[in-house]
Scaffold this active site. Structure first.
Site, mmCIF file in Angstrom:
data_model
loop_
_atom_site.group_PDB
_atom_site.id
_atom_site.type_symbol
_atom_site.label_atom_id
_atom_site.label_comp_id
_atom_site.label_asym_id
_atom_site.label_seq_id
_atom_site.Cartn_x
_atom_site.Cartn_y
_atom_site.Cartn_z
ATOM 1 N N GLU A 26 0.940 -1.076 -0.077
ATOM 2 C CA GLU A 26 0.057 0.000 0.183
ATOM 3 C C GLU A 26 0.917 1.175 0.107
ATOM 4 O OE1 GLU A 26 -3.274 0.253 2.701
ATOM 5 O OE2 GLU A 26 -3.297 2.315 2.757
ATOM 6 N N GLU A 86 -10.916 -8.041 3.761
ATOM 7 C CA GLU A 86 -10.135 -8.117 5.152
ATOM 8 C C GLU A 86 -10.985 -8.845 6.307
ATOM 9 O OE1 GLU A 86 -9.623 -3.903 5.018
ATOM 10 O OE2 GLU A 86 -7.742 -4.196 5.537
ATOM 11 N N ARG A 101 -7.959 2.645 13.319
ATOM 12 C CA ARG A 101 -8.549 1.467 13.015
ATOM 13 C C ARG A 101 -8.720 0.639 14.216
ATOM 14 N NH1 ARG A 101 -11.741 -0.761 8.774
ATOM 15 N NH2 ARG A 101 -11.185 0.739 7.261
HETATM 16 N N1 LUZ Z 1 -5.481 1.712 4.209
HETATM 17 C C1 LUZ Z 1 -5.792 3.003 4.738
HETATM 18 C C2 LUZ Z 1 -6.465 0.795 4.807
HETATM 19 O O1 LUZ Z 1 -5.319 4.030 4.016
HETATM 20 N N2 LUZ Z 1 -6.883 3.445 5.471
HETATM 21 C C3 LUZ Z 1 -7.846 2.539 5.782
HETATM 22 O O2 LUZ Z 1 -8.648 2.787 6.644
HETATM 23 C C4 LUZ Z 1 -7.474 1.139 5.611
HETATM 24 N N3 LUZ Z 1 -8.488 0.120 6.244
HETATM 25 C C5 LUZ Z 1 -7.930 -1.208 5.995
HETATM 26 C C6 LUZ Z 1 -6.862 -1.364 5.190
HETATM 27 N N4 LUZ Z 1 -6.156 -0.445 4.521
HETATM 28 MO MO1 MOS Z 2 -4.862 -3.018 3.138
HETATM 29 S S1 MOS Z 2 -4.384 -3.647 4.933
HETATM 30 O O1 MOS Z 2 -3.778 -2.529 1.992
HETATM 31 O O2 MOS Z 2 -6.393 -2.971 2.918
#
Ligand code: LUZ
Ligand code: MOS
Length: 753
Positions: free
Chosen positions: A229, A709, A307
Site C-alpha cells: 500500500e 479483510e 482503526r
Molecule cells: N488503508 C488506509 C487501509 O489507508 N486506510 C484504511 O482505513 C485502511 N483500512 C484497511 C486497510 N487499509
Molecule cells: Mo490494506 S491492509 O492495504 O487493505
C-alpha cells in the site's frame, strides 16, 4: 456471471500472466540493489564506496546527495528519508542504491562498501518506547459513556494484558519496479504497487518534477496484503532517481532476503485491558490501552492505530468504552498496512478480555460473547449507529447450522476419554467497518471506451493483486452494458488513464471502483439507447440491452450491440466515458472522535475446533465453520476464496508466524526456514463457509459486501480454541494472551504449574 472464474485463472495456471519481473526489458537495462544499514540505530560516521565503485560493471552508486527534489518519502508524516543521510534508525534502512549492468555485479559491489557507525541505544519494543517517551505522534482516544462510574457498579471487574506479534506479508512476488526513461525527461514506472498514485506523487517529490512527468503502470501484483500500500514506493523511487541521472532503464526487484529485512510488517501490539460485567454477563464497561510498535517512521501507523480503536469492541455493544492508542517509535523497519489494518490487533484484545472474564467467573467464553452481541441502533464508541446489524443473525445461524451444542458435547466427550490429546472449541464473531477511515480517500474513477467494433476497454484505479477485482469490474461492465464478458477487457491500472487514485486497500476497491464503472456504463447505455430510439423509432424508455442484443419492451429485436455501436459512431456519439464515485453519507470529526466513518459493516461468525497433542504441544486445526455476511455476493466462488485465504492468514498470525528481532534490532526470522506460514498441513482440515442470507447493502457494489479483510479475524478463534484445549489438560493453567500460540508456547502452557 455470478459463477464466472477469475479472468486470470488460465494465465496463472499456464504461467503466462505477467508480473514486473516478466516484462521484457530493453537491451540497455541496468539493475539496482539497495545498500542498507547493518545496525539498527546510530550516527553514520563515514561510508566508503571506493572499492565498490571500482567493480567492473558498476555504473553508479546513488545516495541522498543525488536527489534533485526532496529526500522525503513519508505519506502521512514527513519523517522518512528515501536514503539515510547522517543517521540510521533501523536495521535494513536504505542508505545507497547500487546500479550495475547485472544484479550479481551489484551484489558483489555491495559487499565492498565500508560503513562506520557510532551506535546509539536500540528500542525494539513498544513498551520500552513508551517508557522513554518515543512516539510517532500524539495518542488517540475514543470515549463513550463513563467507564469509571460504570466499573464501580459492575459485579465483576478484571484486568489483564495481551501481546500480538507482527506478521510478514510474504506476497509471492517481492517488491519491485521497472523504470523506463521516456522522451523529454518523462519516466514510466512499471511497479508492483497497491497505490499507483502514491508512487507517482512521491517519485515526483523526490525527483523534483511535476507529477505529469511520471507515469505508473500496474498490470497485476503477486499479492500485496497491505505490504504494497505504501511500501512499494521507495523501490520504485530509487529506480526513478537512477533513470533521471542515467537516462537508461533500471530494473529493481528485491530478492526475498532483502525484502524481508528492509520492509515493515504488521504492527506488534502490547495492550492492557479492564473489563466490567454484571451478573447476567453483560459487559458494562471496557477500557483498553494499545501500544503499537510503529517502527522507525510513521508510514501508515497513525491510520492503523485509529482503526484499532474503531474495532476495539469487535461485534459487541458496550455502553461505556474508553480506548487509547500510542504509536510507539522504535528501531524496527516502519511497520505498515496488513490485511485488517490494526483491526485484528484491537479485536484480539477484547476477545482476550472476555476469555479472562470467563475463566475467572468460571463460565464458557461464548456465553459472555453471546450476551453482548450488537443489536440494531446500538452505538459504537465512535458515534456511528449500527444498522443492518448481522451480529446476532450470523451467530444464531452458525450455532444452528453447524450444531454448536453438539460440537461442544463431542469436544467434551473426547476430552473425558483422552488424556494425551485434548480438543478445544471456540466461537469468533467479527464486525469490520468498510471504508477508508480517512473519509477523503473514499472515491474512485473509471474510464470506459467502447471501440467501434463493439468491444470494450475498462480502466479503473483498482489494482489486481489476486483478489479478483478485475473480474468483478468486468462483471459490472458486462452486466450493465448487457454484453458477453468476452467483449470486455480490463486494462492495466495506469495513472495517465485514471488519476489521483486511492490505493487498492481497506477492502473497498471493488465497491469504489465498481460504482464508478457502473456510473460510466450507465451513461454510455443512456447514449446508445438514444441511438436505438432513433433507429427503431421507439420510445427510449422501451429500450434495453441484454445478451449482446437490443430489446424493445423486453422483446428481442434484430438489432445487435455491434450494429448500435457502429451507428453511434456514424452519428458521432461519444463512445467513451469517465465517471467519478465518492461514497455518500460518511464523515468523521477527529476533534470529537465521533462520526459515521463507515459505509457499512461486515459481520460473521466462525466456530473453530482444534486437537492438541499434549505430549508435544503440537496441534491440528480440525475444522473452521463459518457463517459469513457476503451481502448478496456477486461472485460466490471468488468471495469464498477470499474467506479461505484470509482465514489461513489469520490462523497463521495467531498460531505459527513468529517474527523475531534480536535485542539490537536485527531480524532473526529472515528467511522461510525461520519464518513459518501455514501450509496445507497446518491449515484447517476442513473449512465450511455458509453465506448468511441477507439483502446486502446499497453502498456495496451490486449489494455484494466487501470481503478482503473481514474474514482474517476468524483466525483469532483458533487462539482461543487452542487455549480451551490447554485448559482441558492443565487445570492449573492461567490463561495468557500472547500470540502467536506456537507449539513451544502451547507445550509450556500444558505443563505450567
Ligand atoms: N488503508 C488506509 C487501509 O489507508 N486506510 C484504511 O482505513 C485502511 N483500512 C484497511 C486497510 N487499509
Ligand atoms: Mo490494506 S491492509 O492495504 O487493505
Amino acid at each position: 456471471m455470478k459463477t464466472m472464474k477469475n479472468i486470470d485463472s488460465y494465465g496463472h495456471v499456464r504461467g503466462e500472466s505477467l508480473f514486473v519481473d516478466d516484462v521484457i526489458v530493453r537491451q540497455d537495462t541496468l539493475y539496482g540493489l539497495v545498500f542498507d544499514a547493518p545496525k539498527a540505530h546510530g550516527k553514520i560516521i563515514s561510508v566508503d564506496y571506493s572499492e565498490a565503485e571500482k567493480v567492473e560493471g558498476v555504473v553508479k552508486i546513488f545516495t541522498y546527495k543525488d536527489i534533485k527534489g526532496e529526500n522525503q518519502i513519508g505519506g502521512i508524516l514527513p519523517d522518512e528519508p528515501l536514503w539515510a543521510e547522517d543517521e540510521i534508525h533501523f536495521w535494513g534502512q536504505p542508505i545507497a542504491f547500487i546500479v550495475a549492468t547485472s544484479e550479481a555485479i551489484a551484489k558483489k559491489a555491495r559487499l565492498l562498501i565500508k560503513i562506520e557507525i557510532d551506535e546509539l541505544p536500540v528500542i525494539t519494543t513498544a513498551k520500552e518506547a513508551k517508557e522513554k517517551g518515543s512516539f510517532i505522534n500524539a495518542p488517540r482516544s475514543f470515549n463513550l459513556g463513563n467507564t469509571t462510574a460504570s466499573f464501580e457498579e459492575c459485579d465483576y471487574v478484571f484486568e489483564g494484558e495481551t501481546f500480538s506479534n507482527g506478521q510478514e506479508h510474504l506476497y509471492l512476488e517481492t517488491q519491485g519496479c521497472y523504470a523506463i526513461p521516456q522522451e523529454n525527461g518523462n519516466i514510466k514506472l512499471i511497479s508492483s504497487t497497491q497505490g499507483p498514485t502514491s508512487v507517482q506523487q512521491i517519485t515526483a517529490r523526490v525527483l523534483g518534477v511535476p507529477m505529469h512527468k511520471i507515469e505508473i503502470d500496474v498490470t497485476r501484483l503477486g499479492g500485496g496484503f497491505g505490504g504494497k500500500e505504501d511500501q512499494a514506493t521507495p523501490w520504485a523511487v530509487m529506480a526513478a532517481v537512477a533513470v533521471q541521472h542515467l537516462k537508461k532503464p533500471v530494473k529493481h526487484i528485491l530478492n526475498r532476503h532483502d525484502d524481508l529485512r528492509m520492509t515493515g510488517k504488521r504492527h506488534p501490539y502490547e495492550s492492557t485491558f479492564k473489563i466490567g460485567l454484571n451478573k447476567d454477563f453483560k459487559i458494562m464497561a471496557f477500557e483498553a490501552e494499545f501500544l503499537q510498535n510503529s517502527g522507525a517512521a510513521a508510514d501508515l501507523s497513525p491510520a492503523i492505530a485509529e482503526r484499532t480503536l474503531f474495532h476495539a469492541t469487535n461485534s459487541y455493544f458496550v455502553p461505556n468504552v474508553k480506548t487509547k492508542v500510542f504509536s510507539c517509535k522504535t528501531n524496527l523497519p516502519p511497520n505498515t498496512a496488513f490485511r485488517g489494518f490494526g483491526g485484528p490487533q484491537g479485536m484480539f484484545v477484547i476477545e482476550s478480555a472476555i476469555a479472562q472474564a470467563a475463566d475467572k467467573i468460571g463460565v464458557e467464553k461464548r456465553l459472555i460473547q453471546e450476551a453482548n452481541l450488537l443489536s440494531e441502533n446500538d452505538e459504537f464508541s465512535y458515534g456511528q449507529i449500527a444498522t443492518q446489524v448481522e451480529a446476532k443473525n450470523s451467530w444464531i445461524a452458525a450455532k444452528s447450522k453447524f450444531e454448536l451444542e453438539k460440537l461442544e458435547q463431542e469436544v467434551h466427550g473426547f476430552n473425558r476419554e483422552n488424556n494425551q490429546f485434548k480438543k478445544g472449541i471456540s466461537v469468533m464473531p467479527i464486525c469490520f467497518g468498510i471504508s477508508f477511515t480517512n473519509t477523503s480517500m473514499n472515491h474512485a474513477r473509471a474510464l470506459i471506451h467502447i471501440y467501434q467494433d463493439g468491444s470494450v476497454g475498462v480502466s479503473t484505479g483498482a489494482v489486481e493483486m489476486g483478489q479478483s477485482v478485475n473480474t468483478k469490474m468486468l462483471q459490472v461492465a458486462a452486466e450493465t452494458l448487457g454484453i458477453h464478458p468476452s467483449k470486455v477487457k480490463l486494462e492495466t491500472t495506469n495513472t495517465t488513464r485514471v488519476a489521483n487514485t486511492s490505493p487498492s486497500a481497506a477492502s473497498s476497491t471493488a465497491d469504489l471502483n465498481g460504482k464508478a464503472v457502473l456510473m460510466a456504463c450507465n451513461s454510455l447505455i443512456g447514449r446508445l439507447k438514444k441511438v436505438v430510439s432513433k433507429m427503431l423509432s421507439v420510445d427510449i424508455s422501451f429500450v434495453s440491452f441484454q445478451n449482446d442484443t437490443v430489446f424493445v419492451e423486453n422483446k428481442k429485436s434484430n438489432l445487435l450491440w455491434e450494429d448500435v455501436v457502429a451507428q453511434a459512431m456514424l452519428k458521432r456519439v461519444a463512445l467513451s466515458e469517465n465517471a467519478h464515485y465518492a461514497t455518500p453519507i460518511i464523515h468523521f470529526d477527529k476533534t470529537k472522535e465521533k462520526g459515521h466513518p463507515f459505509a457499512y459493516h461486515v459481520y460473521g461468525t466462525a466456530i473453530s475446533t482444534v486437537t492438541v497433542d499434549c505430549l508435544r504441544g503440537t496441534y491440528e486445526i480440525d475444522a473452521v465453520k463459518i457463517v459469513h455476511d457476503f451481502g448478496n455476493s456477486m461472485n460466490i466462488g471468488i468471495d469464498i476464496g477470499q474467506v479461505e485465504g484470509a482465514l489461513a492468514q489469520g490462523i497463521g498470525w495467531m498460531t505459527l508466524e513468529e517474527i523475531a528481532y534480536s535485542e539490537d534490532g536485527r531480524l532473526l526470522s529472515n528467511a522461510l526456514s525461520t519464518y513459518k506460514v501455514p501450509d496445507v498441513f497446518s491449515g484447517p482440515n476442513t473449512i465450511d463457509v455458509i453465506p448468511l442470507e441477507t439483502e446486502g447493502h446499497e453502498l456495496a457494489i451490486q449489494k455484494s459486501k466487501a470481503v478482503g479483510e473481514p474474514p482474517l479475524m476468524y483466525g483469532i478463534g483458533t487462539y482461543f480454541a487452542i487455549q480451551n484445549a490447554v485448559k482441558a489438560f492443565n487445570k492449573s493453567y492461567i490463561p495468557k494472551f500472547n500470540s502467536p500460540f506456537t507449539p513451544e508456547k502451547v507445550l509450556m502452557a500444558l505443563y505450567q504449574k
